[in-house]
Design a protein around this motif. Structure first.
Motif, short mmCIF file in Angstrom:
data_model
loop_
_atom_site.label_atom_id
_atom_site.label_comp_id
_atom_site.label_asym_id
_atom_site.label_seq_id
_atom_site.Cartn_x
_atom_site.Cartn_y
_atom_site.Cartn_z
N ILE A 32 1.02 -1.07 -0.17
CA ILE A 32 0.03 -0.09 0.01
C ILE A 32 0.80 1.39 -0.11
O ILE A 32 0.79 2.17 -0.85
CB ILE A 32 -1.16 -0.02 1.17
CG1 ILE A 32 -1.80 -1.06 1.26
CG2 ILE A 32 -1.80 1.47 1.24
CD1 ILE A 32 -2.70 -1.42 2.61
N LEU A 37 1.50 6.14 -2.28
CA LEU A 37 0.83 6.81 -1.33
C LEU A 37 1.73 7.68 -0.22
O LEU A 37 1.36 8.68 0.27
CB LEU A 37 0.14 5.86 -0.34
CG LEU A 37 -0.65 6.10 0.78
CD1 LEU A 37 -1.88 7.06 0.31
CD2 LEU A 37 -1.21 5.05 1.67
N CYS A 299 -5.50 2.66 -0.96
CA CYS A 299 -4.83 3.85 -1.21
C CYS A 299 -6.01 4.91 -1.24
O CYS A 299 -5.90 6.12 -0.63
CB CYS A 299 -4.20 4.02 -2.37
SG CYS A 299 -2.65 3.26 -2.13
N ARG A 303 -6.41 7.94 1.47
CA ARG A 303 -6.29 9.63 0.93
C ARG A 303 -7.64 10.14 1.30
O ARG A 303 -7.64 11.36 1.57
CB ARG A 303 -6.39 9.42 -0.63
CG ARG A 303 -5.13 8.99 -1.26
CD ARG A 303 -5.04 8.94 -2.71
NE ARG A 303 -4.96 10.19 -3.37
CZ ARG A 303 -3.92 10.41 -3.74
NH1 ARG A 303 -2.68 9.83 -4.17
NH2 ARG A 303 -3.71 11.80 -4.11
#
Ligand SMILES: NC(=[NH2+])NCCC[C@H](N)C(=O)O
Length: 310
Positions: A32, A37, A299, A303
């Protein structure tokens, strides 16, 4: 006024899969983070701290205990996570924990609760976005896998006095069952259903979401936890429909679309009260063709929760 300071983020890589029946989710945290990210988070926050915990299979005996598989390994890993998350929360940082399997949430939930309790004398709310309710006490667990038990230990519904097996959890670490809410549940064991009812724990399952729509459910959940309440958002990627997250340990059809998942986390972000987020159960060894899709979904949830642009 927001309850959290949004300038510093701590990322905990919880590379432990001992709570799950199969290995692989220990690879989820880096998959991830390394998909772009980390850069996005570094651009967004003034400072980003990274810590890691790994639970290597222990050489010593870790035989089953009281209905739990690999209890000492999981207890040790979650205690390390607890200590890290506790200290970073106490320093006023937001904490993102990337799993690993869902047992890691025993460490994170007890940590934010303990740290807030000792500093501010109140306990955060917990919003669980999950296909399961993950609240099986060991003796009722159909599998013995501790990733089905994190909320049982974090609420105190399950306890252990056995040396080296969750004996580090203290009373003031326990989350408030009246300030927790589930969103997206659809696979609940019988004993779990009883516990949810007996303790009046709030949940919005997939039927509620179909009935009211995700935006209303998010509003109801946030209203339930109340304004000015710090929020620990605990997400299992399996809350999303397998179409959006095929590389997860325990796929349950009929889940949230990615858009619905994103809406929930963005609504949490908008409160300004987020203090911690967990994202668990991404397993890059399952449905390898779907890893990229799963990682992208994970992600997107991170976010959204931290208010980064799409
Ligand atoms: N995070 C997960 N995938 N949990 C699956 C749990 C399944 C089942 N309720 C159990 O306790 O074993």
């Amino acid at each position: 006024m927001a309850v959290s300071n949004n300038s510093e983020l701590t990322i905990v890589l919880a590379e432990s899969s001992a709570g799950a029946p199969q290995m692989g989710s220990e690879l989820g945290s880096r998959a991830i983070l390394n998909s772009g990210l980390l850069k996005a988070l570094r651009d967004h926050f003034k400072q980003v701290h990274i810590c890691e915990i790994s639970a290597k299979p222990s050489l010593e005996e870790d035989h089953d205990h009281a209905g739990m598989k690999r209890p000492r390994t999981v207890s040790k890993a979650t205690q390390s996570i607890h200590e890290l998350v506790y200290s970073h929360t106490q320093q006023g940082r937001l904490v993102l924990t990337l799993g690993g399997d869902h047992s890691n949430a025993i460490g994170t939930l007890t940590a934010t609760t303990g740290a807030f309790n000792s500093k501010h004398d109140r306990r955060p709310a917990v919003i669980c976005v999950d296909a399961h309710v993950s609240i099986n006490p060991p003796e009722a667990s159909p599998s013995g896998n501790i990733h089905g038990m994190p909320l049982a230990f974090a609420t105190g519904l399950a306890t252990s006095q056995e040396k080296g097996i969750f004996d580090w959890i203290q009373q003031n670490h326990l989350i408030d069952m009246k300030k927790m809410v589930y969103i997206g549940t659809r696979d609940v064991d019988d004993e779990e259903r009883k516990l949810i009812q007996q303790n009046g724990i709030k949940f919005f399952d997939m039927n509620d979401i179909k009935k009211h729509g995700i935006d209303s459910v998010a509003s109801m959940a946030l209203e339930y936890v109340g304004e000015q309440t710090p929020i620990h958002l605990s997400c299992d990627i399996d809350a999303l429909d397998p179409e959006w997250a095929p590389s997860a340990g325990h796929l349950v059809p009929g889940g949230l679309s990615l858009q619905e998942g994103e809406l929930v986390v963005r609504r949490v972000h908008e409160t300004g009260n987020l203090i911690a987020m967990d994202l668990v159960e991404v397993n890059p060894t399952i449905n390898v063709d779907g890893v990229e899709r799963t990682v992208n979904s994970a992600c997107a949830l991170v976010r959204g929760a931290f208010g980064l642009s799409v």
